[in-house]
Design a protein around this motif. Structure first.
Motif, mmCIF file in Angstrom:
data_model
loop_
_atom_site.group_PDB
_atom_site.id
_atom_site.type_symbol
_atom_site.label_atom_id
_atom_site.label_comp_id
_atom_site.label_asym_id
_atom_site.label_seq_id
_atom_site.Cartn_x
_atom_site.Cartn_y
_atom_site.Cartn_z
ATOM 1 N N TYR A 80 -78.866 -53.214 100.088
ATOM 2 C CA TYR A 80 -79.214 -51.846 100.475
ATOM 3 C C TYR A 80 -78.546 -50.832 99.542
ATOM 4 N N PHE A 81 -77.257 -51.020 99.262
ATOM 5 C CA PHE A 81 -76.532 -50.092 98.387
ATOM 6 C C PHE A 81 -77.188 -49.996 97.014
ATOM 7 N N VAL A 82 -77.601 -51.152 96.496
ATOM 8 C CA VAL A 82 -78.204 -51.185 95.163
ATOM 9 C C VAL A 82 -79.600 -50.565 95.192
ATOM 10 N N GLU A 83 -80.403 -50.942 96.163
ATOM 11 C CA GLU A 83 -81.775 -50.443 96.239
ATOM 12 C C GLU A 83 -81.818 -48.925 96.450
ATOM 13 N N ALA A 87 -74.920 -47.733 94.521
ATOM 14 C CA ALA A 87 -74.037 -48.467 93.620
ATOM 15 C C ALA A 87 -74.876 -49.272 92.642
ATOM 16 N N GLU A 88 -74.293 -49.539 91.485
ATOM 17 C CA GLU A 88 -74.976 -50.322 90.464
ATOM 18 C C GLU A 88 -74.256 -51.645 90.259
ATOM 19 N N LEU A 89 -75.048 -52.705 90.185
ATOM 20 C CA LEU A 89 -74.509 -54.032 89.902
ATOM 21 C C LEU A 89 -75.280 -54.654 88.752
ATOM 22 N N PRO A 90 -74.518 -55.284 87.829
ATOM 23 C CA PRO A 90 -73.058 -55.394 87.807
ATOM 24 C C PRO A 90 -72.405 -54.087 87.332
ATOM 25 N N LEU A 98 -66.058 -50.965 98.799
ATOM 26 C CA LEU A 98 -65.639 -49.771 99.529
ATOM 27 C C LEU A 98 -66.708 -49.329 100.526
ATOM 28 N N LEU A 99 -67.956 -49.256 100.063
ATOM 29 C CA LEU A 99 -69.042 -48.842 100.946
ATOM 30 C C LEU A 99 -69.232 -49.844 102.083
ATOM 31 N N ASP A 100 -69.035 -51.123 101.780
ATOM 32 C CA ASP A 100 -69.155 -52.137 102.812
ATOM 33 C C ASP A 100 -68.077 -51.954 103.868
ATOM 34 N N GLU A 101 -66.857 -51.619 103.449
ATOM 35 C CA GLU A 101 -65.771 -51.384 104.401
ATOM 36 C C GLU A 101 -66.079 -50.184 105.289
ATOM 37 N N VAL A 102 -66.678 -49.147 104.695
ATOM 38 C CA VAL A 102 -67.031 -47.961 105.472
ATOM 39 C C VAL A 102 -68.067 -48.318 106.541
#
Length: 206
Positions: A80-83, A87-90, A98-102
């Motif tokens: 979800y974060f990437v789409e 956030a960009e990976l890699p 961090l976003l996952d912890e939030v």
């Protein structure tokens, strides 16, 4: 920060999909204030136990499994974060964590709840007050703000990062305080709801 950030995130998710704000008084309601800032108190938020799809992109929600819905997994959140361009990976693995912890530490803000579509099990967020469904997290605007702040901080020399975080933290605290004073409680005897003094938005919880 999370409670009011959640509130702003809730309204942001609605706006992104072209819907009304959280608990917005239905248009034409005789109990709605005539203009923002009116002394009139808006009607209580609507509530419905019968959730239904709200558009062609929506799908049936399994209400029988609502209480035992499968949690949003790390893999799903990461995707979800990437789409969503958070956030960009890699390259931004630390930001993803961090976003996952939030998301893991902050509950989905009321009146939103996490559900899964019957057809494919994909995550949906459902507003229990107006039956709206969306695949976008209600806190996405807040997550985006956190991601932008992270990018600013990591580009600074380590000696300046603490000062940057302190400034941002004070700003968020001030924003939270100024927003909270705008909310009032309306006592209905056996229950109560909250309404915003300026926007006349209503919600059962903050």
């Amino acid at each position: 920060r999370n409670s009011r950030g959640a509130g702003r995130g809730s309204r942001g998710a609605e706006d992104a999909d072209g819907g009304e704000g959280v608990g917005a008084v239905p248009s034409g309601s005789s109990n709605a204030a005539s203009s923002p800032g009116s002394a009139c108190e808006p009607a209580a938020p609507c509530g419905s136990e019968n959730l239904s799809p709200c558009g062609e992109d929506c799908q049936p929600v399994d209400e029988e499994e609502a209480m035992g819905v499968q949690p949003w997994t790390f893999e799903e959140r990461r995707e979800y974060f990437v789409e969503r361009g958070l956030a960009e990976l890699p390259g931004e693995e630390e930001l993803v964590e961090l976003l996952d912890e939030v998301c893991d530490g902050a509950p989905v803000p009321a009146p939103w709840v996490l559900r899964r579509g019957v057809n494919d099990g994909c995550v949906l967020f459902v507003n229990l007050e107006n039956e709206k469904q969306t695949p976008h997290h209600p806190l996405e605007p807040t997550l985006r703000e956190i991601a932008n702040a992270w990018r600013v901080c990591v580009r600074l020399p380590k000696s300046m990062r603490d000062a940057c975080i302190t400034v941002l933290s004070k700003k968020w605290d001030a924003d939270t305080a100024s927003e909270m004073v705008m909310w009032n409680v309306h006592d209905m005897g056996d229950t109560h709801y909250y309404y915003h003094s300026y926007t006349m938005e209503t919600t059962w919880s903050l």
